[in-house]
Design a protein around this motif. Structure first.
Motif, PDB file in Angstrom:
ATOM      1  N   ILE A   1      14.221   9.266  -3.596  1.00  0.00           N
ATOM      2  CA  ILE A   1      14.855   8.340  -2.652  1.00  0.00           C
ATOM      3  C   ILE A   1      14.254   6.949  -2.781  1.00  0.00           C
ATOM      4  O   ILE A   1      14.952   5.938  -2.688  1.00  0.00           O
ATOM      5  N   PHE A   2      12.949   6.888  -3.041  1.00  0.00           N
ATOM      6  CA  PHE A   2      12.283   5.596  -3.171  1.00  0.00           C
ATOM      7  C   PHE A   2      12.626   4.900  -4.485  1.00  0.00           C
ATOM      8  O   PHE A   2      12.436   3.685  -4.611  1.00  0.00           O
ATOM      9  N   GLU A   3      13.130   5.659  -5.436  1.00  0.00           N
ATOM     10  CA  GLU A   3      13.611   5.053  -6.683  1.00  0.00           C
ATOM     11  C   GLU A   3      15.074   4.658  -6.559  1.00  0.00           C
ATOM     12  O   GLU A   3      15.462   3.540  -6.926  1.00  0.00           O
ATOM     13  N   TRP A   4      15.902   5.562  -6.018  1.00  0.00           N
ATOM     14  CA  TRP A   4      17.333   5.287  -5.886  1.00  0.00           C
ATOM     15  C   TRP A   4      17.600   4.064  -5.022  1.00  0.00           C
ATOM     16  O   TRP A   4      18.522   3.297  -5.269  1.00  0.00           O
ATOM     17  N   TYR A   5      16.801   3.899  -3.968  1.00  0.00           N
ATOM     18  CA  TYR A   5      17.021   2.801  -3.012  1.00  0.00           C
ATOM     19  C   TYR A   5      15.841   1.848  -2.983  1.00  0.00           C
ATOM     20  O   TYR A   5      15.515   1.272  -1.941  1.00  0.00           O
ATOM     21  N   GLN A   6      15.209   1.659  -4.128  1.00  0.00           N
ATOM     22  CA  GLN A   6      13.997   0.840  -4.192  1.00  0.00           C
ATOM     23  C   GLN A   6      14.214  -0.555  -3.624  1.00  0.00           C
ATOM     24  O   GLN A   6      13.343  -1.100  -2.940  1.00  0.00           O
ATOM     25  N   GLU A   7      15.389  -1.128  -3.867  1.00  0.00           N
ATOM     26  CA  GLU A   7      15.638  -2.485  -3.375  1.00  0.00           C
ATOM     27  C   GLU A   7      15.585  -2.559  -1.857  1.00  0.00           C
ATOM     28  O   GLU A   7      15.227  -3.598  -1.287  1.00  0.00           O
ATOM     29  N   ASP A   8      15.919  -1.462  -1.168  1.00  0.00           N
ATOM     30  CA  ASP A   8      15.864  -1.455   0.295  1.00  0.00           C
ATOM     31  C   ASP A   8      14.421  -1.464   0.794  1.00  0.00           C
ATOM     32  O   ASP A   8      14.103  -2.100   1.800  1.00  0.00           O
ATOM     33  N   PHE A   9      13.557  -0.724   0.087  1.00  0.00           N
ATOM     34  CA  PHE A   9      12.163  -0.602   0.520  1.00  0.00           C
ATOM     35  C   PHE A   9      11.299  -1.772   0.064  1.00  0.00           C
ATOM     36  O   PHE A   9      10.227  -2.007   0.631  1.00  0.00           O
ATOM     37  N   THR A  10      11.740  -2.488  -0.949  1.00  0.00           N
ATOM     38  CA  THR A  10      10.899  -3.546  -1.532  1.00  0.00           C
ATOM     39  C   THR A  10      11.509  -4.933  -1.373  1.00  0.00           C
ATOM     40  O   THR A  10      11.182  -5.852  -2.128  1.00  0.00           O
ATOM     41  N   LEU A  11      12.391  -5.089  -0.397  1.00  0.00           N
ATOM     42  CA  LEU A  11      13.031  -6.383  -0.184  1.00  0.00           C
ATOM     43  C   LEU A  11      12.009  -7.456   0.159  1.00  0.00           C
ATOM     44  O   LEU A  11      12.098  -8.601  -0.299  1.00  0.00           O
ATOM     45  N   LYS A  12      11.011  -7.065   0.966  1.00  0.00           N
ATOM     46  CA  LYS A  12      10.023  -8.048   1.424  1.00  0.00           C
ATOM     47  C   LYS A  12       8.598  -7.711   0.984  1.00  0.00           C
ATOM     48  O   LYS A  12       7.734  -8.589   0.967  1.00  0.00           O
ATOM     49  N   ILE A  13       8.363  -6.437   0.659  1.00  0.00           N
ATOM     50  CA  ILE A  13       7.021  -6.004   0.262  1.00  0.00           C
ATOM     51  C   ILE A  13       7.131  -5.052  -0.920  1.00  0.00           C
ATOM     52  O   ILE A  13       8.235  -4.655  -1.304  1.00  0.00           O
TER      53      ILE A  13
ATOM     54  N   VAL B   1       4.334   0.254  -2.684  1.00  0.00           N
ATOM     55  CA  VAL B   1       3.034   0.759  -2.236  1.00  0.00           C
ATOM     56  C   VAL B   1       2.717   0.225  -0.842  1.00  0.00           C
ATOM     57  O   VAL B   1       2.220   0.966   0.026  1.00  0.00           O
ATOM     58  N   ASP B   2       3.023  -1.027  -0.598  1.00  0.00           N
ATOM     59  CA  ASP B   2       2.795  -1.590   0.740  1.00  0.00           C
ATOM     60  C   ASP B   2       3.636  -0.864   1.781  1.00  0.00           C
ATOM     61  O   ASP B   2       3.172  -0.619   2.908  1.00  0.00           O
ATOM     62  N   TYR B   3       4.872  -0.550   1.400  1.00  0.00           N
ATOM     63  CA  TYR B   3       5.740   0.156   2.358  1.00  0.00           C
ATOM     64  C   TYR B   3       5.181   1.539   2.658  1.00  0.00           C
ATOM     65  O   TYR B   3       5.131   1.963   3.824  1.00  0.00           O
ATOM     66  N   LEU B   4       4.764   2.248   1.634  1.00  0.00           N
ATOM     67  CA  LEU B   4       4.185   3.578   1.828  1.00  0.00           C
ATOM     68  C   LEU B   4       2.933   3.504   2.689  1.00  0.00           C
ATOM     69  O   LEU B   4       2.716   4.349   3.572  1.00  0.00           O
ATOM     70  N   ASN B   5       2.115   2.496   2.464  1.00  0.00           N
ATOM     71  CA  ASN B   5       0.868   2.359   3.226  1.00  0.00           C
ATOM     72  C   ASN B   5       1.101   2.066   4.706  1.00  0.00           C
ATOM     73  O   ASN B   5       0.205   2.272   5.533  1.00  0.00           O
ATOM     74  N   LYS B   6       2.279   1.568   5.047  1.00  0.00           N
ATOM     75  CA  LYS B   6       2.607   1.345   6.464  1.00  0.00           C
ATOM     76  C   LYS B   6       2.608   2.663   7.229  1.00  0.00           C
ATOM     77  O   LYS B   6       2.313   2.700   8.425  1.00  0.00           O
TER      78      LYS B   6
END
Length: 236
Positions: free
Chosen positions: A192-204, A207-212
């Protein structure tokens, strides 16, 4: 048994006096366990309640003045309710990817009726939820009825609960060692983090998102590996 009685009470009280999402909520609490496994056999025997909720959706025109949370909750419920219908219509079934209709896969079939319009699951996800709502947490709210996906929720989303529920679902998903394995120098995460990577990494960064959310923090330069995705049906 108590939950089933609750559903029956909704039928006798009359749906105009209670929020329709309460009906869907009671249905989910009856047939989905805390691990996100769904009793599709039981659901097939009680399709009448699901059908009444779907009839309500058919007649509901989403309001232009709805809040973002209300709209988001509504469309995630729509997605999940129609995913259940799709599975039940094709059951017994080993995986949702086996569903085909007129050359279309499960996500391309325009069968979800809302406000006298027909939508595909793909349209709801990509054109409504992802486009209108800048919130990567929707990916743990909607469900593809698969073992590797986030757990199928045992409740209906509402305007009041959606932010808190999505936050907890994302935390639970990231910290589930069967779905994501996180260490200091390496993370093995859901597709899911690969398929929708742009959603999770738009601002960070990812790894930063996971660390949240992760209880185990990882280094900025940690190796990222994407795990194989098991499409086996999430049934009890």
């Amino acid at each position: 048994m108590r939950k089933i009685v609750t559903i029956c009470l909704f039928l006798f009280i009359g749906f105009q006096t209670r929020a329709q999402t309460d009906v869907f909520d009671a249905l989910l609490k009856t047939y989905v366990d805390k691990q996100g496994n769904v009793d599709y056999v039981g659901l097939r025997k009680n399709r009448a309640v699901l059908n009444i909720y779907l009839k309500h959706l058919e007649k509901t025109v989403p309001g232009k003045k709805w809040s973002s949370n209300k709209s988001k909750a509504f469309w995630i419920n729509v997605y999940n309710a129609y995913t259940i219908k799709l599975i039940l219509d094709s059951y017994p079934l080993k995986k949702i990817t086996a569903i085909k209709r007129k050359g279309r896969n499960a996500w391309k079939i325009p069968f979800a009726k809302v406000g006298n319009e027909s939508y595909s699951l793909d349209y709801i996800e990509h054109k409504i939820l992802r486009r209108w709502h800048d919130d990567p947490r929707i990916h743990v709210g909607i469900n593809a009825a698969s073992k590797s996906g986030p757990k199928f929720v045992d409740f209906a989303f509402t305007e009041a609960n959606i932010d808190e529920k999505l936050e907890k679902l994302m935390s639970d998903f990231i910290n589930d060692p069967t779905k994501n394995k996180i260490s200091l120098d390496k993370v093995e995460v859901s597709k899911i983090f690969e398929w929708y990577q742009e959603d999770f990494t738009l601002k960070i960064t990812l790894v930063d998102y996971l660390n949240k959310y992760s209880k185990t923090k990882t280094n900025d330069n940690a190796q990222v590996v994407y795990m194989n995705y098991d499409w086996a049906l999430n049934e009890k």
